[in-house]
Each structure stands twice: as C-alpha cells, then as structure tokens.
Design a protein around this motif. Structure first.
Motif, PDB file in Angstrom:
ATOM      1  N   ARG A   1       2.925   9.607   0.566  1.00 16.38           N
ATOM      2  CA  ARG A   1       2.266   8.315   0.337  1.00 16.38           C
ATOM      3  C   ARG A   1       2.780   7.594  -0.897  1.00 16.38           C
ATOM      4  O   ARG A   1       2.630   6.376  -1.022  1.00 16.38           O
ATOM      5  N   ARG A   2       3.357   8.341  -1.821  1.00 14.77           N
ATOM      6  CA  ARG A   2       3.895   7.675  -3.007  1.00 14.77           C
ATOM      7  C   ARG A   2       5.094   6.796  -2.663  1.00 14.77           C
ATOM      8  O   ARG A   2       5.479   5.935  -3.438  1.00 14.77           O
TER       9      ARG A   2
ATOM     10  N   LEU B   1     -11.312  -1.843  -5.826  1.00 20.11           N
ATOM     11  CA  LEU B   1     -12.461  -1.285  -6.543  1.00 20.11           C
ATOM     12  C   LEU B   1     -13.116  -2.425  -7.303  1.00 20.11           C
ATOM     13  O   LEU B   1     -12.580  -2.913  -8.294  1.00 20.11           O
TER      14      LEU B   1
ATOM     15  N   ASN C   1      -8.881  11.632   2.230  1.00 16.00           N
ATOM     16  CA  ASN C   1      -8.215  11.441   3.516  1.00 16.00           C
ATOM     17  C   ASN C   1      -6.887  12.182   3.516  1.00 16.00           C
ATOM     18  O   ASN C   1      -5.840  11.625   3.228  1.00 16.00           O
TER      19      ASN C   1
ATOM     20  N   ARG D   1     -20.437   3.857 -16.080  1.00 12.63           N
ATOM     21  CA  ARG D   1     -20.460   2.829 -15.037  1.00 12.63           C
ATOM     22  C   ARG D   1     -21.721   2.900 -14.201  1.00 12.63           C
ATOM     23  O   ARG D   1     -22.213   1.920 -13.716  1.00 12.63           O
TER      24      ARG D   1
ATOM     25  N   PHE E   1      -4.885   2.297 -12.108  1.00 10.39           N
ATOM     26  CA  PHE E   1      -5.573   3.432 -11.502  1.00 10.39           C
ATOM     27  C   PHE E   1      -4.676   4.181 -10.494  1.00 10.39           C
ATOM     28  O   PHE E   1      -4.531   5.392 -10.535  1.00 10.39           O
TER      29      PHE E   1
ATOM     30  N   PRO F   1       0.272  13.613  -0.438  1.00 11.98           N
ATOM     31  CA  PRO F   1       0.334  12.643  -1.548  1.00 11.98           C
ATOM     32  C   PRO F   1       1.767  12.197  -1.848  1.00 11.98           C
ATOM     33  O   PRO F   1       1.995  11.024  -2.151  1.00 11.98           O
TER      34      PRO F   1
ATOM     35  N   GLU G   1     -11.212   7.549  -1.484  1.00  6.64           N
ATOM     36  CA  GLU G   1     -10.322   7.227  -0.369  1.00  6.64           C
ATOM     37  C   GLU G   1      -9.071   6.513  -0.877  1.00  6.64           C
ATOM     38  O   GLU G   1      -7.945   6.873  -0.509  1.00  6.64           O
ATOM     39  N   ILE G   2      -9.279   5.519  -1.739  1.00  6.53           N
ATOM     40  CA  ILE G   2      -8.139   4.763  -2.229  1.00  6.53           C
ATOM     41  C   ILE G   2      -7.195   5.653  -3.020  1.00  6.53           C
ATOM     42  O   ILE G   2      -5.982   5.619  -2.834  1.00  6.53           O
ATOM     43  N   MET G   3      -7.784   6.476  -3.891  1.00  4.89           N
ATOM     44  CA  MET G   3      -6.936   7.385  -4.674  1.00  4.89           C
ATOM     45  C   MET G   3      -6.059   8.222  -3.767  1.00  4.89           C
ATOM     46  O   MET G   3      -4.870   8.373  -4.011  1.00  4.89           O
TER      47      MET G   3
ATOM     48  N   LEU H   1      -5.143   7.549  -0.771  1.00  3.38           N
ATOM     49  CA  LEU H   1      -4.183   6.734  -0.022  1.00  3.38           C
ATOM     50  C   LEU H   1      -3.006   6.259  -0.878  1.00  3.38           C
ATOM     51  O   LEU H   1      -1.927   6.001  -0.356  1.00  3.38           O
ATOM     52  N   VAL H   2      -3.218   6.137  -2.185  1.00  2.00           N
ATOM     53  CA  VAL H   2      -2.069   5.745  -3.008  1.00  2.00           C
ATOM     54  C   VAL H   2      -1.230   6.954  -3.413  1.00  2.00           C
ATOM     55  O   VAL H   2      -0.205   6.803  -4.060  1.00  2.00           O
ATOM     56  N   GLY H   3      -1.659   8.148  -3.019  1.00  5.01           N
ATOM     57  CA  GLY H   3      -0.812   9.306  -3.259  1.00  5.01           C
ATOM     58  C   GLY H   3      -1.246  10.196  -4.405  1.00  5.01           C
ATOM     59  O   GLY H   3      -0.431  10.913  -4.976  1.00  5.01           O
ATOM     60  N   ALA H   4      -2.549  10.161  -4.755  1.00 12.45           N
ATOM     61  CA  ALA H   4      -3.035  11.098  -5.761  1.00 12.45           C
ATOM     62  C   ALA H   4      -3.207  12.462  -5.111  1.00 12.45           C
ATOM     63  O   ALA H   4      -3.615  12.549  -3.953  1.00 12.45           O
ATOM     64  N   THR H   5      -2.889  13.527  -5.838  1.00 18.18           N
ATOM     65  CA  THR H   5      -3.102  14.860  -5.280  1.00 18.18           C
ATOM     66  C   THR H   5      -4.600  15.130  -5.248  1.00 18.18           C
ATOM     67  O   THR H   5      -5.370  14.494  -5.970  1.00 18.18           O
TER      68      THR H   5
ATOM     69  N   ASN I   1     -15.281   5.054  -1.861  1.00 19.91           N
ATOM     70  CA  ASN I   1     -14.141   4.137  -1.766  1.00 19.91           C
ATOM     71  C   ASN I   1     -13.037   4.547  -2.734  1.00 19.91           C
ATOM     72  O   ASN I   1     -11.863   4.579  -2.382  1.00 19.91           O
ATOM     73  N   GLU I   2     -13.479   4.804  -3.944  1.00 15.27           N
ATOM     74  CA  GLU I   2     -12.554   5.214  -4.987  1.00 15.27           C
ATOM     75  C   GLU I   2     -11.761   6.447  -4.549  1.00 15.27           C
ATOM     76  O   GLU I   2     -10.546   6.517  -4.715  1.00 15.27           O
TER      77      GLU I   2
ATOM     78  N   ALA J   1      -2.702   7.812 -10.957  1.00 13.66           N
ATOM     79  CA  ALA J   1      -2.887   8.853  -9.943  1.00 13.66           C
ATOM     80  C   ALA J   1      -1.567   9.483  -9.509  1.00 13.66           C
ATOM     81  O   ALA J   1      -1.538  10.634  -9.087  1.00 13.66           O
ATOM     82  N   VAL J   2      -0.479   8.732  -9.601  1.00 16.70           N
ATOM     83  CA  VAL J   2       0.799   9.320  -9.186  1.00 16.70           C
ATOM     84  C   VAL J   2       1.589   9.825 -10.384  1.00 16.70           C
ATOM     85  O   VAL J   2       2.763  10.168 -10.269  1.00 16.70           O
TER      86      VAL J   2
ATOM     87  N   ARG K   1     -19.262   6.711  -4.623  1.00 15.47           N
ATOM     88  CA  ARG K   1     -17.911   6.387  -5.072  1.00 15.47           C
ATOM     89  C   ARG K   1     -16.862   6.792  -4.040  1.00 15.47           C
ATOM     90  O   ARG K   1     -15.701   7.044  -4.371  1.00 15.47           O
TER      91      ARG K   1
ATOM     92  N   PHE L   1      -6.120  15.892  -8.531  1.00  9.68           N
ATOM     93  CA  PHE L   1      -6.243  14.732  -9.398  1.00  9.68           C
ATOM     94  C   PHE L   1      -7.512  13.961  -9.072  1.00  9.68           C
ATOM     95  O   PHE L   1      -8.213  13.490  -9.958  1.00  9.68           O
TER      96      PHE L   1
ATOM     97  N   GLU M   1     -12.395   9.897 -17.513  1.00  6.02           N
ATOM     98  CA  GLU M   1     -12.843   9.337 -16.231  1.00  6.02           C
ATOM     99  C   GLU M   1     -14.275   9.772 -15.921  1.00  6.02           C
ATOM    100  O   GLU M   1     -15.087   8.972 -15.463  1.00  6.02           O
TER     101      GLU M   1
END
Ligand SMILES: Nc1ncnc2c1ncn2[C@@H]1O[C@H](COP(=O)(O)OP(=O)(O)OP(=O)(O)O)[C@@H](O)[C@H]1O
Ligand SMILES: [Mg+2]
Lengths: 224, 294
Positions: free
Chosen positions: A78-79, A91, B293, B19, A102, A75, B203-205, B207-211, B200-201, A106-107, B198, B214, B12
């Motif tokens: 990727r940040r 999304l 991922n 949702r 979002f 992670p 995977e995206i999380m 990929l943007v660097g969420a642990t 996609n959510e 997350a970061v 969910r 998280f 969430e």
C-alpha cells in the motif's frame, strides 16, 4: 504495472461484482474506469490495493500477486499506492496538514521529510494557506484536493482515484483533472473511476468500461 | 521499529486522551466502578474465609485416658500422638487441671464438688489438627492406642460444620469466577467503544500502509493507561473504605475476626491492578484488530 487474469469477485451476499476481468495497465498510463452505478468500479480499485481479495483469478500489482500476499506485507504494498476514496476518509478532528503528516508518519518518514512533503503537496493542490484548519471547514472541491494531496504525499507508483470530480462544478473538476495529469506526467500510473462524461471526453485517455462486472470496452483515447 | 517510535506512540495515546477527554473520563469511571465491585467482593471473601477458618479451628479431638495409666505409658502415648501426621498441637490436661477447670467453670456452684471425695475426672489430651477434614480419620487412629478410654470429637457438629464451610467456599468461588468473567467482558466492551469511536482513523492508517503494530501501539498504550488508572483508583478507594469500615465494625462487634493486616490485603490490590491493566491492553489490541483492513 497492474495485471488481472480471469478475475471474479463475489461478495458474501452472492453479488457478483466482477466477472472474468482481464486487463494490463502499463507503468505511467492514465486509465478511466467508467460504467453505471454498481458496475464494479470501486471493487476493481479495491482489488488493486488489496482492500479485498479476488474470489477467482490473479491480480498482480508491481510484480506481486496480491492474493498470496501475507498480511504482514500488505502495508508495504500500500505504500506504493495512493488512494483517493469515493467517500474521502478524511480525519475531521485533525487539521489539514495533520491529515497528510499522519499518513507519512505511519509509513516511517522522518520529521524533516514530513515537513518537506506536506509543504510540497499542499502547494501543489493550492491549500497551503488552509493548512491549519479542520477539513470540515473546506469546500467539497478543497476536500477532494486534500484527499489527492494525502494520496500523493509519499510519492506512490500508482494513484487510484474513485470519482475525484464527483459533485464538483466543471471548472473545479477540470482543475483537479489538470492536477492529476500533472502527477501522471511525472510517472505515476493513474486509474480514475468516474461518471464525469465531460471530463472523460475532454481528457482523451484510455477508457475501460464496466457493465455488470464485465469489461465491455477498452479503448485508447476513448470517450464516455 | 516498535521502540524507535515509543515516544510517538505515547504522544498519540495522550493526544487521543485530550481529543476525547469526556470519552476517556467516562471509560475510566466505568472501569473503576466495575473493579470496585470486584474488589469489594474479594474483600468480603477473604474475611469470610478467615471466619470459616476460625470456625474450623475450633474443632478438636479430646482423648480421655484410663486412670491407671503409668508414667511410661503416658510418655509413649504422647510420642505416638505427636507422630501422627496432620496434627497441629497436642495438649495434655492432667486430672488436677481438669478438676480446677471444672471448679472454675462452676464458679459459685463449686461447693457441690466437695460432696465428692475422689477426683472423678479423667486426664486427657486435647488435639488440634491442621486439616479439619481429617478429623474422623485421626480420631479413629487414636482410638486404637492403649490406655485410651474414649475419643470425642463432636462427630455430628464436625460433619455439619464441614459441610457448611464447603458449600460456602464453593459458592464464593463460583460467584467470584462469574464476577471476574463478567467484569472482563464489561471492561473490554468499554474499551471497544472507545476504539470504535476512532475506527476511521484505524482504517485510514492501514490503507495508507501503516503496519498493524504502528496502528495498534497507541491504542494499546491508551488501553493500558485506562485500565491501570482505573484499577489504581479503585484500589485506593477500596482500601480507604475498607479500613474505615472495619474500624466501625470492630467498635460494634469487637470479637469478629477480620483481616486487618495491610500486607494480607496486598494480593487483592495486585489482582485488581493486574486485571484492569491486562484487560485494558488485550481489549484494545483485539478491538483495533477488528477495524484493521488487512
Ligand atoms: N462490501 C460489499 N459487500 C457486499 N456487496 C458489495 C460490497 N461492496 C460493493 N458491493 C456490491 O457490489 C456491486 C459493485 O459495487 P461497486 O461499489 O464496485 O460499484 P461502483 O461501480 O463503484 O458503483 P458507484 O458508481 O455507485 O460507486 C454493487 O452491486 C454493490 O452493491
Ligand atoms: Mg464506487
């Protein structure tokens, strides 16, 4: 910033997507990655953000050997990397502004930072008046812009864009290119996979050409 | 980090409930149904167990004594019997008591006893034991004591009964194990479907660097809530149904032994709630892990 030494990537189905890749991309560079469908462009980008690991060889990103990176540290790698995906990966059940906040949440950004950044990047891509609607109501070009906004929201060192001008008219494409140049000038290293001959020729940047997994050309101020 | 964001994770989790309300309700109803089946079987099995214990407790050893036993010998024998391990209760039945019992049992026919001058019935001990499996061994032990005329324990019936209860218990345990196992599979699959919706959510999380924590935490909370709500719901339904049903049964068959104590049923409720919540938590944790991922 990014170095690859003798990198091979084979997928489980025995497809050799990349073969003996050697490259050095310096900080602040703008690089086009061109080549026919299936040449390995997306695979190349995936290696950089460690979506996949190389079968052979070394990939060093910002001094980090990505193959040796422990899962817990992925992670944090990727940040530093913003990604505009070929298939958007938005999304669609969240609003435009939520698609950006979002990722920031997350970061670990604070609510104040999130509000600031969302406003800033939406302004930059020109979507500030669409921030309260869902992405499926946006046009294709606007969705591309939203992807870029999300990718640059936490001010990454590297921006990877996979066909950000695919399926767009030349005018909108050039608009997006100008946006990327603007981001590049502020110090972000950009790698852009593209089929867009018009844009590549117009931009006069470094061009790396892949053919069946090999680099067959690497020219400063190249053309498609 | 984990506790810092607790509020966010809860928000969430609840947002995702909102949702995809239909999905969540469908999941909760399905899990509730599965747990109802498990609970129903648990209720049957505790009652069956009670019934079997009842049957087994009717097994007893009767020790007939010689007529010429002295007072001293009788008290030694009483002591000896009481000192055998595994004995629940020893009851002495004197000659007179035996006679009275018989005449009571005979009822109208008791006049035939007057044809006999002397009381022909022996004094006896009635022994109840703790573990019905030890009945033979204890009976053999008692046979060796002095002044014991005869030991009786219905060998054949005891053996058959014990065989029967053994098979019943084993079969019950097996069915229960299968049921719990398949309910775990089914519940975790239901959870998996809600997570899959969910992916996609997730995977995206990542990929943007969420642990991974998280990403996982809201799902774990949601899985827990789904499991917990379902199990509480099914426990409430089960208890109400049960007490309604045993009332009816008792009206029809008053002597049937049934578990009626609410406290005795508490473990079943606890087991169901634990099962539901735990599978909810673990199921969502593993399912999310699949789409991360990293
Ligand atoms: N996950 C995967 N599993 C197996 N094979 C894959 C996978 N991803 C890509 N490939 C194969 O690897 C090769 C390179 O794919 P890649 O996506 O890198 O091409 P590309 O240059 O991005 O093509 P395009 O211009 O169409 O996007 C292709 O032959 C593709 O079929
Ligand atoms: Mg591609």
């Amino acid at each position: 910033m990014i170095r690859m030494f003798h990198v091979d990537k084979n997928y489980p189905n025995k497809i050799q997507a990349l073969r003996d890749i050697n490259i050095h991309i310096k900080k602040g560079e703008f690089v086009f990655l061109v080549g026919a469908t299936g040449a390995g462009k997306s695979t190349f980008l995936k290696l950089i953000y460690r979506g996949i690991v190389p079968t052979k060889g070394q990939v060093i990103v910002d001094g980090i050997n990505i193959a040796r990176l422990k899962p817990g540290y992925i992670p944090y790698l990727r940040r530093n990397i913003g990604i505009v995906f070929q298939d958007f990966k938005l999304l669609y059940d969240r609003m435009v502004c939520e698609n950006i906040s979002f990722g920031l949440k997350a970061v670990g950004a604070t609510n104040f930072e999130i509000r600031q950044q969302v406003k800033k990047v939406l302004n930059l891509v020109g979507l500030e008046n669409k921030r309260k609607i869902k992405p499926h109501l946006l046009s294709g070009g606007e969705q591309q812009k939203l992807c870029i906004a999300r990718a640059i929201a936490n001010e990454p060192l590297i921006l990877l864009t996979d066909e950000p001008t695919g399926n767009l008219d030349p005018y909108t494409s050039w608009e997006i290119m100008k946006l990327l140049f603007h981001i590049n000038i502020r110090g972000t290293t950009i790698i852009m996979a593209s089929h867009d001959k018009l844009m590549v020729d117009k931009a006069k940047k470094r061009v790396v050409r892949l053919e069946r997994g090999r680099i067959i050309e690497d020219t400063q101020r190249g053309i498609y | 980090m984990i506790f810092e964001n607790m509020g966010f994770y809860f928000r969430e989790a609840l947002l995702s409930f909102r949702r995809s309300t239909l999905m969540s309700i469908a999941a909760i109803l399905s899990i509730t149904t599965i747990l109802l089946i498990v609970g129903f079987f648990l209720l049957i099995s505790v009652n069956l167990n009670l019934f079997l214990e009842n049957l087994e407790s009717q097994l007893e050893i009767i020790v007939y004594l010689e007529d010429n036993i002295s007072q001293a010998e009788l008290s030694t024998l009483t002591n000896n019997l009481n000192s055998i391990t595994g004995i629940k209760e020893v009851k002495f039945v004197s000659k007179e008591e035996a006679y009275q019992r018989l005449s009571k049992d005979l009822g109208e026919l008791k006049d035939i006893l007057s044809a006999i001058e002397k009381n022909p019935l022996p004094a006896s001990f009635e022994i109840q034991i703790k573990d019905p499996k030890t009945i033979e061994q204890i009976a053999n032990q008692v046979t060796k004591f002095i002044k014991v005329e005869e030991v009786e324990y219905g060998r054949e019936i005891a053996e058959r009964l014990l065989n029967f209860t053994y098979i019943f218990r084993r079969a019950g345990m097996l069915i229960l194990a299968l049921l719990v196992f398949s309910s775990i599979l089914i519940i975790s699959n239901i959870i998996k479907i809600t997570v899959y919706a969910r992916r996609n959510e997730i995977e995206i999380m990542s990929l943007v660097g969420a642990t991974s924590w998280f990403v996982k935490s809201p799902f774990i909370i949601e899985g827990f809530l789904q499991g917990f709500i379902s199990s509480v719901l099914s426990t409430i339904i089960l208890y109400n149904f049960y007490f309604f049903a045993i009332n009816k049964v008792h009206q029809a068959i008053p002597f049937l032994p049934l578990v009626v104590d609410k406290v005795d049923l508490l473990p079943i409720g606890i087991a169901i709630v634990l099962l539901g919540s735990l599978v909810g938590v673990l199921g969502s944790m593993f399912s999310v892990g699949k789409y991360l991922n990293v």
